[in-house]
Design a protein around this motif. Structure first.
Motif, mmCIF file in Angstrom:
data_model
loop_
_atom_site.group_PDB
_atom_site.id
_atom_site.type_symbol
_atom_site.label_atom_id
_atom_site.label_comp_id
_atom_site.label_asym_id
_atom_site.label_seq_id
_atom_site.Cartn_x
_atom_site.Cartn_y
_atom_site.Cartn_z
ATOM 1 N N TYR A 151 0.851 -1.200 0.000
ATOM 2 C CA TYR A 151 0.000 0.000 0.000
ATOM 3 C C TYR A 151 0.880 1.241 0.000
ATOM 4 O O TYR A 151 2.019 1.220 0.433
ATOM 5 N N ALA A 160 -4.098 0.482 -2.072
ATOM 6 C CA ALA A 160 -3.612 -0.810 -1.594
ATOM 7 C C ALA A 160 -3.707 -1.847 -2.704
ATOM 8 O O ALA A 160 -4.632 -1.823 -3.522
ATOM 9 N N ALA A 180 -5.483 -0.887 10.417
ATOM 10 C CA ALA A 180 -4.609 -2.058 10.557
ATOM 11 C C ALA A 180 -5.017 -2.854 11.784
ATOM 12 O O ALA A 180 -4.725 -2.480 12.914
ATOM 13 N N ASP A 182 -4.192 -6.177 11.867
ATOM 14 C CA ASP A 182 -3.522 -7.376 11.375
ATOM 15 C C ASP A 182 -2.593 -8.027 12.392
ATOM 16 O O ASP A 182 -1.646 -8.726 12.032
ATOM 17 N N SER A 186 2.055 -7.301 12.873
ATOM 18 C CA SER A 186 1.485 -6.413 11.854
ATOM 19 C C SER A 186 2.487 -5.985 10.786
ATOM 20 O O SER A 186 3.470 -5.302 11.061
ATOM 21 N N ILE A 188 1.637 -3.998 8.484
ATOM 22 C CA ILE A 188 1.338 -2.579 8.254
ATOM 23 C C ILE A 188 2.131 -1.716 9.228
ATOM 24 O O ILE A 188 2.700 -0.687 8.848
ATOM 25 N N ARG A 189 2.194 -2.130 10.485
ATOM 26 C CA ARG A 189 3.002 -1.365 11.450
ATOM 27 C C ARG A 189 4.464 -1.358 11.029
ATOM 28 O O ARG A 189 5.150 -0.334 11.130
ATOM 29 N N HIS A 191 5.540 -1.544 7.996
ATOM 30 C CA HIS A 191 5.628 -0.682 6.816
ATOM 31 C C HIS A 191 5.678 0.791 7.218
ATOM 32 O O HIS A 191 6.388 1.595 6.599
ATOM 33 N N THR A 192 4.947 1.155 8.265
ATOM 34 C CA THR A 192 4.935 2.556 8.714
ATOM 35 C C THR A 192 6.223 2.926 9.439
ATOM 36 O O THR A 192 6.482 4.111 9.666
ATOM 37 N N VAL A 307 -3.415 5.969 8.168
ATOM 38 C CA VAL A 307 -3.360 4.585 8.635
ATOM 39 C C VAL A 307 -3.483 4.559 10.155
ATOM 40 O O VAL A 307 -2.798 5.318 10.850
#
Length: 538
Positions: A151, A160, A180, A182, A186, A188-189, A191-192, A307
Motif C-alpha cells: 500500500y 492498496a 490495521a 492485522d 502487523s 502494516i506497522r 511498513h509505517t 493509517v
C-alpha cells in the motif's frame, strides 16, 4: 487490475477488525474488510469479555446472542493449583469452590453498581462467527483468503494492492483510510516504521494445546476456570473451553535451552497431557497446537497519517486479566465514530488525531496493570500490583484530548479508585431509567449520535441542540432526565450521579465518553453548545 474505492479498508478479520466493521456500518460508512485466513478463528483464544466490552456489544444489539453463547461457561470461576488433575482432593476442591463462589458474588455486585452489563466468557471461536453474521447483515463487504501485499498513502487517500490467495488475482483498492487490525506481527506497522516500546517477552513462551478428553471422573462442570498443574515435568495450566469435554492446556517451553514450537508434535503433546492429568490410558483428540508468548509491546504511535493501528497491531499485553482483545475492541469503538464524522464531513480530520491521544494512554495503563498482574502470579501470590483496581482499569481511565473539553476546576484523575461521576473524559455513568415504557440504562441512550442529558425542564437545551444540529449537520439526541422528564429516574438521582444541577447539561460522545459538562444553566444555551461542538469537531 480491478480498481475499487471504499471509504475504509480494514486489514484483519479478528475481533478488532470485525468490531470496526460493525461500528462503521452503524455510522453509515462503507468498508472492505480483508482477512488472509479462510474463515473465522479455529483456536479458542481470548475467552474473557469485560463488562465494558459487553456494553459495546450491547450498543450493537449483540449482547443477548453473546450471553447465550457464553452460557456454558457462566458459572466457571477462580483458580486452583494441584500436582495433577488425578490428584485433586474432592474435599479441598469443595472448600476452594465455596470460597470462589463468595468472591464471585462480591465481584458481580461491584459490576452491577456501574454497568447494565456483566462480564462473559466466550472464546474467539464462538464470538467471531456472531460478529461476522451481524456484519453480513449490514453495510460493507468482507473477503476471507485475501491478503494485503502493498500500500501507499498520499494526501488524498490510500492505494492498496490485495491478492486472492486461492486464485492469485490481484486488485487495487483505493480508500480514504486504512485500519490495521492485522495482529501482533502487523506488516502494516512494520511498513509505517512505527517503533514499539515495552519489555518484550516477560512471562515466558508457551504451547497452547486445544484438545478433547473426558475428565468427568476428576472434575464436575462449573468448577474452576484455571487449574494450575504443578508437576515440574509439564508445569502449566488447564482451562475448560466448553465446560464439558474440550480444553486448552498451556505448557511452557524454553527457547534458550534450544526448545522450539516445532518440538511439540501431536504425539509429544498427548504425552504432556497424560502427565498433567495423571493417567496414561486416556483417549485424547488434539484439535490444534499454537505457540504464544506472554509479551509486552506498544506502538509509539497509533496513527500514521491515514493509517490507524488497532488491537494487537497497536499493543500487545500479557494475558493476565484478559484485557488484550477487550482493549482492541475498545480501540475500534473509539475510532469508528471519528472516522465516520470526518468521512461525512461533520468534523475536521484533526479529530482523528485524538484516537492516538486517547487510546495510547488507555493501552499503556492496561498493559502496566496486566504486566503487574502477571508478575504477582509468577511470584506465587506475592503482590507486585500498584494501587490500580481491576474495575478502574476496565472502565475508570480518563481521556485527555481536543475531543474532550476539560472543566476549569478539573483536578488530577485518580486511578486508585473508581470515579464515574460525569467528569469530561470519563465513561458516562450508568443508572436505570424508565423510557418509553421500558427500563433502560443511561448507556442505552448513547451510541449512534451525540447525546445531551439535561434536567426534566429541558426546553432551552432542546431548542439549542436542534439549532446546532441543523447548523453543523451533526445529530444531537436530547434526553430530559428527572422524576417527570422524558427519562424517569428509576432509583438514583441523575443530578447527583452526574454532578449537575437541574439546569445543567452533559454532552456524551457516540462512544459513551463525556465530552463536556456544565453543572449550571446557561444564559445562551445555543451559543454555548455551538462553541462546544465546534471545539470538539473542528
Amino acid at each position: 487490475m480491478i480498481h475499487k474505492h471504499v471509504p475504509v479498508l480494514i486489514v484483519g478479520g479478528g475481533l478488532s477488525g470485525l468490531t470496526s466493521a460493525l461500528f462503521l456500518a452503524r455510522h453509515n460508512v462503507d468498508y472492505l474488510l480483508i482477512e488472509k485466513h479462510t474463515g473465522t478463528a479455529i483456536h479458542p483464544k481470548a475467552g474473557g469479555i469485560t463488562f465494558r466490552t459487553m456494553e459495546i456489544f450491547r450498543q450493537l444489539g449483540l449482547e443477548a446472542a453473546i450471553r447465550t453463547a457464553s452460557e456454558p461457561l457462566d458459572n466457571i470461576r477462580g483458580r486452583i493449583a494441584v500436582e495433577t488433575i488425578k490428584s485433586i482432593d474432592p474435599e479441598k476442591l469443595e472448600t476452594a469452590e465455596n470460597s470462589q463462589k463468595a468472591l464471585e458474588k462480591e465481584r458481580i455486585e461491584n459490576f452491577e453498581k456501574v454497568s447494565p452489563s456483566k462480564p462473559a466468557s466466550c472464546y474467539q471461536i464462538e464470538l467471531e462467527p456472531i460478529l461476522l453474521q451481524a456484519a453480513k447483515e449490514g453495510k460493507g463487504h468482507i473477503r476471507y483468503n485475501t491478503e494485503l501485499i502493498d500500500y501507499q498513502q498520499g494526501d488524498l487517500g490510500v492505494t492498496a494492492t490485495i491478492i486472492n490467495r486461492e486464485t492469485g488475482t490481484k486488485e487495487k483498492i483505493r480508500s480514504d483510510y486504512l485500519v490495521a487490525a492485522d495482529g501482533a506481527r502487523s506488516t502494516i506497522r512494520q511498513h509505517t516504521k512505527i517503533p514499539t516500546t515495552g519489555r518484550g517477552v516477560i512471562g515466558g513462551h508457551y504451547i497452547n494445546i486445544y484438545f478433547q478428553a473426558d475428565l468427568s471422573r476428576f472434575l464436575k462442570p462449573s468448577q474452576f476456570g484455571w487449574i494450575q498443574i504443578l508437576n515440574p515435568e509439564v508445569f502449566g495450566a488447564l482451562i475448560t473451553v466448553n465446560n464439558r469435554d474440550e480444553w486448552i492446556y498451556h505448557v511452557a517451553y524454553n527457547p534458550t535451552n534450544g526448545e522450539s514450537p516445532e518440538d511439540f508434535s501431536e504425539e509429544r503433546c498427548c504425552e504432556i497431557l497424560k502427565k498433567a492429568i495423571g493417567v496414561s490410558n486416556l483417549d485424547i483428540v488434539i484439535f490444534s497446537i499454537l505457540p504464544w508468548a506472554a509479551a509486552e509491546q506498544t506502538a509509539t504511535r497509533f496513527q500514521d497519517n491515514r493509517v490507524f493501528l488497532i488491537g494487537d497491531a497497536a499493543h500487545l499485553m500479557p494475558p493476565a486479566g484478559g484485557f488484550g482483545s477487550n482493549t482492541g475492541i475498545q480501540d475500534a469503538h473509539n475510532l469508528a465514530w471519528k472516522l465516520a464524522a470526518v468521512i461525512h464531513k461533520q468534523a475536521h480530520s484533526r479529530l482523528l488525531q485524538t484516537y492516538h491521544d486517547e487510546r495510547h494512554y488507555a493501552a499503556e495503563v492496561t498493559t502496566e496493570y496486566a504486566s503487574n498482574l502477571l508478575f504477582s502470579v509468577i511470584k506465587k501470590g506475592v503482590s507486585t500490583l500498584n494501587n490500580m483496581d481491576h474495575l478502574v482499569v476496565t472502565v475508570g481511565y480518563k481521556y485527555n484530548s481536543t475531543a474532550i473539553i476539560e472543566e476549569n476546576s478539573d483536578t488530577t484523575h485518580r486511578m486508585d479508585q473508581l470515579e464515574l461521576n460525569g467528569k469530561p473524559g470519563t465513561r458516562a455513568p450508568h443508572m436505570w431509567l424508565r423510557y418509553q415504557g421500558k427500563r433502560i440504562s443511561t448507556l442505552d441512550l448513547i451510541g449512534e449520535n451525540f447525546a445531551l442529558f439535561t434536567g426534566k425542564d429541558n426546553s432551552p437545551w432542546l431548542t439549542a441542540a436542534r439549532n446546532v444540529s441543523s447548523h453543523l449537520g451533526v445529530p444531537i439526541n436530547v434526553y430530559g432526565i428527572g422524576s417527570q422528564g422524558d427519562c424517569v429516574e428509576d432509583e438514583d438521582s441523575w443530578e447527583a450521579l452526574y454532578d449537575v444541577t437541574s439546569q445543567g447539561a452533559v454532552l456524551i460522545r457516540p462512544d459513551g465518553f463525556v465530552a463536556w459538562r456544565t453543572k449550571e444553566g446557561a444564559s445562551n444555551p445555543h451559543l454555548l453548545l455551538k462553541q462546544v461542538m465546534a471545539s470538539i469537531l473542528w
